[in-house]
Design a protein around this motif. Structure first.
Motif, short mmCIF file in Angstrom:
data_model
loop_
_atom_site.label_atom_id
_atom_site.label_comp_id
_atom_site.label_asym_id
_atom_site.label_seq_id
_atom_site.Cartn_x
_atom_site.Cartn_y
_atom_site.Cartn_z
N ALA A 187 -9.36 -3.81 5.05
CA ALA A 187 -9.77 -5.16 4.63
C ALA A 187 -8.57 -6.09 4.53
O ALA A 187 -8.60 -7.22 5.02
CB ALA A 187 -10.51 -5.09 3.29
N ARG A 188 -7.50 -5.60 3.91
CA ARG A 188 -6.29 -6.43 3.77
C ARG A 188 -5.63 -6.68 5.12
O ARG A 188 -5.14 -7.77 5.39
CB ARG A 188 -5.29 -5.75 2.83
CG ARG A 188 -5.64 -5.86 1.38
CD ARG A 188 -5.43 -7.27 0.83
NE ARG A 188 -4.01 -7.58 0.87
CZ ARG A 188 -3.48 -8.64 1.51
NH1 ARG A 188 -4.25 -9.51 2.13
NH2 ARG A 188 -2.18 -8.84 1.51
N ILE A 222 -1.87 9.37 -2.55
CA ILE A 222 -2.94 10.07 -1.85
C ILE A 222 -2.38 11.24 -1.04
O ILE A 222 -2.95 12.33 -1.03
CB ILE A 222 -3.75 9.10 -0.96
CG1 ILE A 222 -4.57 8.19 -1.87
CG2 ILE A 222 -4.64 9.84 0.02
CD1 ILE A 222 -5.29 7.07 -1.18
N ASN A 223 -1.25 11.02 -0.39
CA ASN A 223 -0.61 12.12 0.36
C ASN A 223 -0.19 13.24 -0.58
O ASN A 223 -0.35 14.42 -0.25
CB ASN A 223 0.58 11.61 1.16
CG ASN A 223 0.17 10.77 2.34
OD1 ASN A 223 -0.96 10.86 2.82
ND2 ASN A 223 1.07 9.94 2.82
N PHE A 249 -8.99 3.99 -0.08
CA PHE A 249 -7.69 3.50 0.36
C PHE A 249 -7.79 2.91 1.76
O PHE A 249 -7.32 1.81 2.02
CB PHE A 249 -6.65 4.63 0.32
CG PHE A 249 -5.35 4.27 1.00
CD1 PHE A 249 -4.42 3.48 0.36
CD2 PHE A 249 -5.06 4.73 2.28
CE1 PHE A 249 -3.23 3.13 0.98
CE2 PHE A 249 -3.89 4.40 2.91
CZ PHE A 249 -2.96 3.60 2.26
N GLN A 250 -8.40 3.66 2.67
CA GLN A 250 -8.52 3.22 4.05
C GLN A 250 -9.34 1.94 4.15
O GLN A 250 -8.99 1.02 4.90
CB GLN A 250 -9.14 4.32 4.91
CG GLN A 250 -8.88 4.16 6.38
CD GLN A 250 -7.40 4.19 6.72
OE1 GLN A 250 -6.67 5.07 6.30
NE2 GLN A 250 -6.95 3.20 7.47
N GLU A 251 -10.42 1.85 3.38
CA GLU A 251 -11.24 0.64 3.39
C GLU A 251 -10.46 -0.56 2.86
O GLU A 251 -10.51 -1.65 3.43
CB GLU A 251 -12.51 0.86 2.56
CG GLU A 251 -13.50 1.80 3.22
CD GLU A 251 -14.65 2.20 2.29
OE1 GLU A 251 -14.68 1.77 1.12
OE2 GLU A 251 -15.52 2.96 2.76
N PHE A 279 0.79 -1.22 0.00
CA PHE A 279 0.00 0.00 0.00
C PHE A 279 0.83 1.29 0.00
O PHE A 279 0.25 2.37 -0.07
CB PHE A 279 -0.96 0.01 1.20
CG PHE A 279 -2.13 -0.90 1.02
CD1 PHE A 279 -3.28 -0.45 0.41
CD2 PHE A 279 -2.08 -2.22 1.44
CE1 PHE A 279 -4.37 -1.29 0.22
CE2 PHE A 279 -3.16 -3.07 1.26
CZ PHE A 279 -4.31 -2.60 0.65
N SER A 280 2.15 1.19 0.06
CA SER A 280 2.97 2.40 0.19
C SER A 280 2.85 3.32 -1.03
O SER A 280 2.76 4.54 -0.88
CB SER A 280 4.43 2.04 0.44
OG SER A 280 4.97 1.34 -0.66
N LYS A 281 2.83 2.75 -2.22
CA LYS A 281 2.74 3.58 -3.43
C LYS A 281 1.41 4.34 -3.46
O LYS A 281 1.37 5.55 -3.72
CB LYS A 281 2.88 2.71 -4.67
CG LYS A 281 2.81 3.48 -5.97
CD LYS A 281 2.94 2.58 -7.18
CE LYS A 281 2.75 3.39 -8.45
NZ LYS A 281 2.63 2.55 -9.62
#
Length: 168
Positions: free
Chosen positions: A114-115, A61-62, A108-110, A54-56
């Motif tokens: 989930a993961r 998003i940031n 993204f947060q969802e 999820f870093s990319k």
């Protein structure tokens, strides 16, 4: 509900302990899942896997948030000098961009949650197998996960973490 369940389990433990006390030793163990999530190698590996996965997307998003903040600041500075139609147009554009940013951040947060739940569930499954094996081999009568207070002599979290780490 959880408090009610805790009282039932505690009552059961006390009743079983009272009945068993005369006949034989009653062995109980407590496992702290939070410590397993923090200290077990499989949990650390799952966290690293999630960060890599999820870093990319998090960076995108940031960056989008930073860009939106810059545009908003620029609009605030320039708004007094803009014609009303331009001001309304740019304000609408900023609102639309903010809405899109919020949607992407929420998605993204969802997805991350989930993961994370999937990975933590795998860690819990492995830990439960280790706990069951430990319970059978060391003849525990009852093993509980998490509690308000644990006498250190009943805490078997270290054994579970060591067994989990050895299994990998």
């Amino acid at each position: 509900m959880n408090h009610f369940f805790s009282k039932i389990v505690l009552g059961f433990v006390i009743a079983v302990a009272g009945v068993s006390a005369g006949a034989q030793d009653f062995r109980i163990g407590i496992v702290n899942l939070d410590r397993i999530f923090r200290e077990a190698n499989s949990a650390k590996a799952a966290q690293a896997k999630l960060e890599q996965e999820f870093s990319k997307r998090e960076k995108e998003i940031n960056d989008l948030g930073t860009q939106l903040k810059t545009l908003s600041d620029k609009f605030e500075r320039e708004a007094p000098t803009l014609a009303e139609s331009q001001r309304n147009s740019r304000q609408k554009q900023l609102v639309d961009q903010d809405r899109e940013f919020q949607r992407k951040r929420r998605e993204f947060q969802e997805d991350l949650n989930a993961r994370k739940n999937e990975e933590l569930q795998l860690v819990i499954e492995r830990a439960n197998k280790v706990v069951k094996t430990l319970a059978e081999s060391e003849k525990y009568d009852l093993i509980l996960q998490d509690s308000v207070y644990v006498n250190p002599k009943h805490d078997i979290t270290d054994k579970v973490i060591k067994a989990l780490n050895a299994a990998r």
